[in-house]
Scaffold this motif. Structure first.
Motif, PDB file in Angstrom:
ATOM      1  N   ILE A  38       0.858  -1.172   0.000  1.00 48.42           N
ATOM      2  CA  ILE A  38       0.000   0.000   0.000  1.00 48.42           C
ATOM      3  C   ILE A  38       0.897   1.226   0.000  1.00 48.42           C
ATOM      4  O   ILE A  38       1.719   1.395   0.900  1.00 48.42           O
ATOM      5  N   GLY A  39       0.759   2.060  -0.997  1.00 46.93           N
ATOM      6  CA  GLY A  39       1.533   3.292  -1.074  1.00 46.93           C
ATOM      7  C   GLY A  39       0.688   4.464  -0.598  1.00 46.93           C
ATOM      8  O   GLY A  39      -0.498   4.545  -0.895  1.00 46.93           O
ATOM      9  N   ILE A  40       1.285   5.345   0.156  1.00 50.11           N
ATOM     10  CA  ILE A  40       0.581   6.511   0.682  1.00 50.11           C
ATOM     11  C   ILE A  40       1.259   7.759   0.118  1.00 50.11           C
ATOM     12  O   ILE A  40       2.460   7.943   0.284  1.00 50.11           O
ATOM     13  N   ALA A  41       0.475   8.602  -0.515  1.00 47.69           N
ATOM     14  CA  ALA A  41       1.020   9.827  -1.112  1.00 47.69           C
ATOM     15  C   ALA A  41       0.227  11.020  -0.619  1.00 47.69           C
ATOM     16  O   ALA A  41      -0.871  10.880  -0.088  1.00 47.69           O
ATOM     17  N   GLY A  42       0.784  12.175  -0.795  1.00 48.52           N
ATOM     18  CA  GLY A  42       0.099  13.397  -0.405  1.00 48.52           C
ATOM     19  C   GLY A  42       1.046  14.319   0.322  1.00 48.52           C
ATOM     20  O   GLY A  42       2.198  13.994   0.581  1.00 48.52           O
ATOM     21  N   SER A  43       0.537  15.471   0.702  1.00 50.99           N
ATOM     22  CA  SER A  43       1.391  16.446   1.361  1.00 50.99           C
ATOM     23  C   SER A  43       1.147  16.523   2.865  1.00 50.99           C
ATOM     24  O   SER A  43       1.968  17.063   3.591  1.00 50.99           O
ATOM     25  N   LYS A  46       0.692  11.706   6.032  1.00 50.20           N
ATOM     26  CA  LYS A  46       1.214  10.400   5.611  1.00 50.20           C
ATOM     27  C   LYS A  46       1.649   9.543   6.794  1.00 50.20           C
ATOM     28  O   LYS A  46       1.346   8.356   6.851  1.00 50.20           O
ATOM     29  N   SER A  47       2.345  10.137   7.742  1.00 48.72           N
ATOM     30  CA  SER A  47       2.852   9.356   8.881  1.00 48.72           C
ATOM     31  C   SER A  47       1.716   8.822   9.737  1.00 48.72           C
ATOM     32  O   SER A  47       1.723   7.657  10.139  1.00 48.72           O
ATOM     33  N   SER A  48       0.729   9.647  10.023  1.00 51.54           N
ATOM     34  CA  SER A  48      -0.388   9.181  10.847  1.00 51.54           C
ATOM     35  C   SER A  48      -1.219   8.144  10.097  1.00 51.54           C
ATOM     36  O   SER A  48      -1.676   7.160  10.696  1.00 51.54           O
ATOM     37  N   THR A  49      -1.402   8.313   8.799  1.00 49.19           N
ATOM     38  CA  THR A  49      -2.125   7.318   8.007  1.00 49.19           C
ATOM     39  C   THR A  49      -1.378   5.996   8.002  1.00 49.19           C
ATOM     40  O   THR A  49      -1.982   4.930   8.132  1.00 49.19           O
ATOM     41  N   LYS A  50      -0.062   6.057   7.896  1.00 52.23           N
ATOM     42  CA  LYS A  50       0.760   4.845   7.929  1.00 52.23           C
ATOM     43  C   LYS A  50       0.588   4.117   9.251  1.00 52.23           C
ATOM     44  O   LYS A  50       0.425   2.895   9.280  1.00 52.23           O
ATOM     45  N   GLN A  51       0.579   4.850  10.356  1.00 45.20           N
ATOM     46  CA  GLN A  51       0.435   4.230  11.670  1.00 45.20           C
ATOM     47  C   GLN A  51      -0.962   3.628  11.862  1.00 45.20           C
ATOM     48  O   GLN A  51      -1.109   2.552  12.441  1.00 45.20           O
ATOM     49  N   VAL A  52      -1.997   4.304  11.363  1.00 43.41           N
ATOM     50  CA  VAL A  52      -3.360   3.775  11.466  1.00 43.41           C
ATOM     51  C   VAL A  52      -3.492   2.488  10.659  1.00 43.41           C
ATOM     52  O   VAL A  52      -4.060   1.494  11.133  1.00 43.41           O
ATOM     53  N   LEU A  53      -2.970   2.471   9.435  1.00 40.53           N
ATOM     54  CA  LEU A  53      -3.043   1.266   8.608  1.00 40.53           C
ATOM     55  C   LEU A  53      -2.253   0.117   9.224  1.00 40.53           C
ATOM     56  O   LEU A  53      -2.695  -1.038   9.193  1.00 40.53           O
ATOM     57  N   LEU A  54      -1.097   0.420   9.788  1.00 36.71           N
ATOM     58  CA  LEU A  54      -0.301  -0.609  10.450  1.00 36.71           C
ATOM     59  C   LEU A  54      -1.077  -1.217  11.613  1.00 36.71           C
ATOM     60  O   LEU A  54      -1.133  -2.446  11.761  1.00 36.71           O
ATOM     61  N   ALA A  55      -1.701  -0.384  12.425  1.00 32.29           N
ATOM     62  CA  ALA A  55      -2.497  -0.877  13.559  1.00 32.29           C
ATOM     63  C   ALA A  55      -3.704  -1.677  13.082  1.00 32.29           C
ATOM     64  O   ALA A  55      -4.082  -2.674  13.709  1.00 32.29           O
ATOM     65  N   ALA A  56      -4.300  -1.279  11.969  1.00 33.84           N
ATOM     66  CA  ALA A  56      -5.490  -1.969  11.462  1.00 33.84           C
ATOM     67  C   ALA A  56      -5.146  -3.327  10.862  1.00 33.84           C
ATOM     68  O   ALA A  56      -5.917  -4.286  11.001  1.00 33.84           O
ATOM     69  N   PHE A  57      -4.000  -3.447  10.193  1.00 30.90           N
ATOM     70  CA  PHE A  57      -3.668  -4.694   9.503  1.00 30.90           C
ATOM     71  C   PHE A  57      -2.877  -5.686  10.343  1.00 30.90           C
ATOM     72  O   PHE A  57      -2.831  -6.864  10.013  1.00 30.90           O
ATOM     73  N   GLY A  61      -2.298 -10.508  10.377  1.00 35.04           N
ATOM     74  CA  GLY A  61      -1.067 -11.153   9.931  1.00 35.04           C
ATOM     75  C   GLY A  61       0.092 -10.193  10.084  1.00 35.04           C
ATOM     76  O   GLY A  61      -0.017  -9.154  10.722  1.00 35.04           O
ATOM     77  N   LYS A  62       1.193 -10.570   9.488  1.00 34.51           N
ATOM     78  CA  LYS A  62       2.386  -9.734   9.584  1.00 34.51           C
ATOM     79  C   LYS A  62       2.197  -8.464   8.764  1.00 34.51           C
ATOM     80  O   LYS A  62       1.836  -8.510   7.590  1.00 34.51           O
ATOM     81  N   ALA A  63       2.430  -7.333   9.397  1.00 32.84           N
ATOM     82  CA  ALA A  63       2.337  -6.036   8.721  1.00 32.84           C
ATOM     83  C   ALA A  63       3.627  -5.278   8.982  1.00 32.84           C
ATOM     84  O   ALA A  63       4.226  -5.394  10.052  1.00 32.84           O
ATOM     85  N   LEU A  64       4.045  -4.505   8.010  1.00 27.08           N
ATOM     86  CA  LEU A  64       5.301  -3.774   8.115  1.00 27.08           C
ATOM     87  C   LEU A  64       5.122  -2.382   7.532  1.00 27.08           C
ATOM     88  O   LEU A  64       4.552  -2.223   6.455  1.00 27.08           O
ATOM     89  N   ALA A  65       5.572  -1.388   8.265  1.00 28.65           N
ATOM     90  CA  ALA A  65       5.591  -0.013   7.765  1.00 28.65           C
ATOM     91  C   ALA A  65       7.046   0.354   7.540  1.00 28.65           C
ATOM     92  O   ALA A  65       7.850   0.342   8.471  1.00 28.65           O
ATOM     93  N   THR A  66       7.397   0.659   6.318  1.00 31.52           N
ATOM     94  CA  THR A  66       8.795   0.962   6.005  1.00 31.52           C
ATOM     95  C   THR A  66       9.098   2.421   6.303  1.00 31.52           C
ATOM     96  O   THR A  66       8.210   3.268   6.306  1.00 31.52           O
TER      97      THR A  66
END
Length: 86
Positions: A38-43, A46-57, A61-66
């Motif tokens: 899942i790629g996240i773009a925008g201005s 992004k960081s908070s969206t990444k953390q929410v998706l990581l917590a949701a997934f 199973g195994k989830a990783l935020a790079t």
């Protein structure tokens, strides 16, 4: 002594070899493991969206935020390479 132009061209050549090497192994890892990416773009956000998706997934199973978002950071993250001071 070598000219600055020669040293600069050798430096660029060495960097391109390393980037190709990292990219090759990262693409191979993606082909072998077939992850959902899942790629996240925008201005903004992004960081908070990444953390929410990581917590949701994570419960599914195994989830990783790079951390990497550059030509070198993304392949290093895919390969699981930790770089000091990065």
């Amino acid at each position: 002594m070598r000219s600055p132009e020669y040293l600069n061209s050798m430096r660029k050549f060495a960097i391109s070899i390393v980037l190709f090497y990292l990219g090759f192994w990262a693409r191979l890892a993606l082909a072998v493991h077939r992850p959902v990416v899942i790629g996240i773009a925008g201005s903004v956000g992004k960081s908070s969206t990444k953390q929410v998706l990581l917590a949701a997934f994570t419960p599914f199973g195994k989830a990783l935020a790079t951390q990497g978002n550059s030509e070198t950071g993304l392949p290093l993250s895919i390969l699981g390479v930790k770089v000091e001071g990065y």
